[in-house]
Design a protein around this motif. Structure first.
Motif, PDB file in Angstrom:
ATOM      1  N   LEU A  81     -36.836 -90.864 -60.109  1.00  0.00           N
ATOM      2  CA  LEU A  81     -37.383 -89.501 -60.192  1.00  0.00           C
ATOM      3  C   LEU A  81     -38.720 -89.398 -59.468  1.00  0.00           C
ATOM      4  O   LEU A  81     -38.969 -88.420 -58.748  1.00  0.00           O
ATOM      5  CB  LEU A  81     -37.539 -89.086 -61.658  1.00  0.00           C
ATOM      6  CG  LEU A  81     -36.243 -88.821 -62.415  1.00  0.00           C
ATOM      7  CD1 LEU A  81     -36.542 -88.450 -63.853  1.00  0.00           C
ATOM      8  CD2 LEU A  81     -35.432 -87.731 -61.747  1.00  0.00           C
ATOM      9  N   THR A  82     -39.565 -90.400 -59.629  1.00  0.00           N
ATOM     10  CA  THR A  82     -40.867 -90.394 -58.962  1.00  0.00           C
ATOM     11  C   THR A  82     -40.697 -90.421 -57.448  1.00  0.00           C
ATOM     12  O   THR A  82     -41.365 -89.676 -56.714  1.00  0.00           O
ATOM     13  CB  THR A  82     -41.717 -91.586 -59.427  1.00  0.00           C
ATOM     14  OG1 THR A  82     -41.842 -91.528 -60.845  1.00  0.00           O
ATOM     15  CG2 THR A  82     -43.079 -91.602 -58.782  1.00  0.00           C
ATOM     16  N   MET A  83     -39.805 -91.288 -56.981  1.00  0.00           N
ATOM     17  CA  MET A  83     -39.570 -91.408 -55.541  1.00  0.00           C
ATOM     18  C   MET A  83     -39.070 -90.082 -54.952  1.00  0.00           C
ATOM     19  O   MET A  83     -39.587 -89.607 -53.935  1.00  0.00           O
ATOM     20  CB  MET A  83     -38.543 -92.512 -55.274  1.00  0.00           C
ATOM     21  CG  MET A  83     -38.130 -92.638 -53.823  1.00  0.00           C
ATOM     22  SD  MET A  83     -36.781 -93.787 -53.561  1.00  0.00           S
ATOM     23  CE  MET A  83     -35.431 -92.945 -54.350  1.00  0.00           C
ATOM     24  N   GLY A  98     -34.274 -70.922 -49.802  1.00  0.00           N
ATOM     25  CA  GLY A  98     -35.043 -70.474 -50.945  1.00  0.00           C
ATOM     26  C   GLY A  98     -34.855 -71.317 -52.199  1.00  0.00           C
ATOM     27  O   GLY A  98     -35.249 -70.918 -53.284  1.00  0.00           O
ATOM     28  N   LYS A  99     -34.255 -72.493 -52.062  1.00  0.00           N
ATOM     29  CA  LYS A  99     -34.056 -73.369 -53.226  1.00  0.00           C
ATOM     30  C   LYS A  99     -35.388 -73.998 -53.598  1.00  0.00           C
ATOM     31  O   LYS A  99     -36.240 -74.234 -52.742  1.00  0.00           O
ATOM     32  CB  LYS A  99     -33.022 -74.452 -52.919  1.00  0.00           C
ATOM     33  CG  LYS A  99     -31.631 -73.897 -52.711  1.00  0.00           C
ATOM     34  CD  LYS A  99     -30.650 -74.996 -52.402  1.00  0.00           C
ATOM     35  CE  LYS A  99     -29.280 -74.386 -52.111  1.00  0.00           C
ATOM     36  NZ  LYS A  99     -28.337 -75.375 -51.644  1.00  0.00           N
ATOM     37  N   PRO A 105     -30.777 -81.153 -60.350  1.00  0.00           N
ATOM     38  CA  PRO A 105     -29.337 -81.460 -60.318  1.00  0.00           C
ATOM     39  C   PRO A 105     -28.917 -82.262 -59.093  1.00  0.00           C
ATOM     40  O   PRO A 105     -28.015 -83.093 -59.176  1.00  0.00           O
ATOM     41  CB  PRO A 105     -28.668 -80.079 -60.328  1.00  0.00           C
ATOM     42  CG  PRO A 105     -29.657 -79.191 -61.001  1.00  0.00           C
ATOM     43  CD  PRO A 105     -30.996 -79.713 -60.574  1.00  0.00           C
ATOM     44  N   ALA A 106     -29.562 -82.056 -57.979  1.00  0.00           N
ATOM     45  CA  ALA A 106     -29.216 -82.808 -56.771  1.00  0.00           C
ATOM     46  C   ALA A 106     -29.680 -84.269 -56.871  1.00  0.00           C
ATOM     47  O   ALA A 106     -29.180 -85.123 -56.143  1.00  0.00           O
ATOM     48  CB  ALA A 106     -29.829 -82.146 -55.552  1.00  0.00           C
ATOM     49  N   TRP A 107     -30.595 -84.531 -57.751  1.00  0.00           N
ATOM     50  CA  TRP A 107     -31.145 -85.875 -57.879  1.00  0.00           C
ATOM     51  C   TRP A 107     -30.387 -86.748 -58.882  1.00  0.00           C
ATOM     52  O   TRP A 107     -30.656 -87.938 -58.997  1.00  0.00           O
ATOM     53  CB  TRP A 107     -32.608 -85.802 -58.309  1.00  0.00           C
ATOM     54  CG  TRP A 107     -33.496 -85.086 -57.340  1.00  0.00           C
ATOM     55  CD1 TRP A 107     -33.179 -84.609 -56.103  1.00  0.00           C
ATOM     56  CD2 TRP A 107     -34.863 -84.771 -57.535  1.00  0.00           C
ATOM     57  NE1 TRP A 107     -34.266 -84.015 -55.512  1.00  0.00           N
ATOM     58  CE2 TRP A 107     -35.323 -84.099 -56.377  1.00  0.00           C
ATOM     59  CE3 TRP A 107     -35.761 -84.979 -58.572  1.00  0.00           C
ATOM     60  CZ2 TRP A 107     -36.622 -83.660 -56.235  1.00  0.00           C
ATOM     61  CZ3 TRP A 107     -37.058 -84.526 -58.432  1.00  0.00           C
ATOM     62  CH2 TRP A 107     -37.486 -83.870 -57.269  1.00  0.00           C
ATOM     63  N   VAL A 108     -29.444 -86.183 -59.612  1.00  0.00           N
ATOM     64  CA  VAL A 108     -28.716 -86.922 -60.659  1.00  0.00           C
ATOM     65  C   VAL A 108     -28.012 -88.175 -60.115  1.00  0.00           C
ATOM     66  O   VAL A 108     -28.137 -89.262 -60.700  1.00  0.00           O
ATOM     67  CB  VAL A 108     -27.741 -85.998 -61.417  1.00  0.00           C
ATOM     68  CG1 VAL A 108     -26.796 -86.792 -62.307  1.00  0.00           C
ATOM     69  CG2 VAL A 108     -28.527 -84.990 -62.239  1.00  0.00           C
TER      70      VAL A 108
END
Length: 187
Positions: A81-83, A98-99, A105-108
């Motif tokens: 998450l930090t990275m 505009g996201k 959700p894209a990081w899951v």
């Protein structure tokens, strides 16, 4: 003292422990409990399959491996998450359709993968560390009867490093417990 006498003294092998062989898993379980009751704490049991409850009979503590795995998993989770936060929000923010920059959700998938990867590394290397591995040789491998430990033999080895260890007392303990064979094991 002459040089040959010194050499003779140095050549004497060091006693590793006393190895006792037992007929069945119940006998091994019983001797493990008796060994703990007698005050010995540097010993191990060997059998061709896991024996239910032997860890309690040997008075073993719970493994720390679970804590090592969860620690590594948390490091993987927080690190991922930090990275991604640093990369997507601070270092190189890009406004795409505009996201939001923080698009959790894209990081899951990456978070999941790094958590699992570091947990697996923690499990493997933690197991090696806790078991004192790699151990390239064990003196028990030099005992011919010990080959039965992978097939139909049940063994206990009380190590000479134990503070209560006395060769004759250990042999007597194993004999009274019903050992079918008792042998001294040298390094």
């Amino acid at each position: 003292m002459s040089a040959p006498a010194k050499k003779k003294i140095e050549e004497q092998p060091k006693l590793h422990g006393i190895l006792g062989e037992f007929r069945n898993p119940k006998a091994l379980y019983d001797v493990a409990a008796l060994t703990v009751k007698s005050g010995y704490n540097k010993f191990d049991t060997y059998s061709p399959f896991p024996i239910h409850g032997i860890d309690k009979a040997m008075n073993l503590k719970k493994s720390k491996l679970g804590w090592i795995v969860i620690g590594h998993g948390l490091v993987g989770f927080c690190g991922a998450l930090t990275m991604m936060y640093f990369m997507a929000v601070m270092d190189y923010p890009m406004n795409i359709s505009g996201k939001p920059f923080f698009n959790a959700p894209a990081w899951v998938p990456i978070t999941f993968e790094l958590t699992v990867l570091l947990s697996a590394f923690g499990a493997v290397f933690g197991m090696f560390f806790l078991n004192g591995l790699p151990k390239l040789n064990n003196p028990l491998f030099n005992v011919d009867r010990f080959k039965k430990a992978t097939d139909d033999g049940f063994f206990i080895c009380i190590e000479a490093e134990d503070s209560l260890f006395e060769t004759e007392k250990v042999k007597e303990l194993l004999k009274e417990a019903g050992a079918t064979h008792i042998e001294e094991v040298y390094d």
